[in-house]
Design an enzyme around this catalytic site. Sequence first.
Site: not given
Length: 353
Positions: A105, A246, A274
């Site tokens: 990402d 997640h 994150h």
Amino acid sequence: MSDLFVLICRSSWKLSSVIAMAFAALQSAALTVVVLAAVTMAPAFVPCSADLKRFEHSPKPDGSLSLLVIGDWGRNGLFNQSEVAFQMGRIGDELDIDLVISTGDNFYEDGLAGVDDKRFEESFSNVYTAKSLQKQWYSVLGNHDYRGNVLAQLSPVLRSIERRWLCLRNFILNAEIVDFFFVDTTPFRESYWTNPGKHHYDWREVAPRGTYISNLLKDLDAALKESTAPWKIVVGHHTMKSVSEHGDTPELLTLLLPVLKSNGVDLYVNGHDHCLEHISSNDSPIQYLTSGGGSKAWRGVSHSNSDKLRFFYDGQGFMSLQVTRSSADLAFYDVFGRVLYKWSVAKSLRPAA
């Protein structure tokens, strides 16, 4: 010369042919210059028996290796990306790092539009400016990168623009005392293929999914088996184990984890969530390390996990890793550069062949 000029002018179709051939030659020469420049700047590439590119990065003269790991960062310096980058520069100088690993990402929200996308400079070159960070960056793709022009991030043109940049789908980095295996985890997630919603994923050179994953797992297994490095570390974007938003990634647990277990992998390093976290496997020596706090964080999600949670921080930051033949030391840092957590493990070495 004048006779020749007259002859050419009278044969306009011949002139057009000559011009076309000359233009094609110039294009080919220009492309060759770009590619050669990128290859010259890139780390040494050596053949590998498995179908994975292998690069070499020498450790320090004393045999040690120091590096930083950052993930989920590319937001034009916003969401504390610049602050994290500043602290990375400071810690990188203290540890005299040899390289940086990006867990994917790399560019939000939708990767890069092309090799001339300004986000490459605005989110990378202009943010990670510290002297200690002018080392080689080894990067994998994340799911947000797949929502843009994937081939742009993989292009040698970017490496000619910024010599630190090296991003491939799958490759091996050999540093003598440790082999890093970089794995493209985004294609493993079935929902990206079957239920992408409003997002578009660039599956060029990946589809069909089943064939791609099968070949990757076969090549990875072969490469892990032939590795003689004391440490084996696998780097991917998606979480294998996580207590954050997640959570675990079922496809990786089913398809990728058995390959890691059967080949004695020591660490699986990822981003995607994150946050910063360390989870120990209950049924193998594998340690799961998440370093995805490069910019936007603080999701406020935490849930239980069946494995041993050693550390979890729902915020921005990064990770350092220092490796010798017999030990590995990791640390997590927050946006102020404060050490949040440290962990060390010793390696029982087999006699050298």
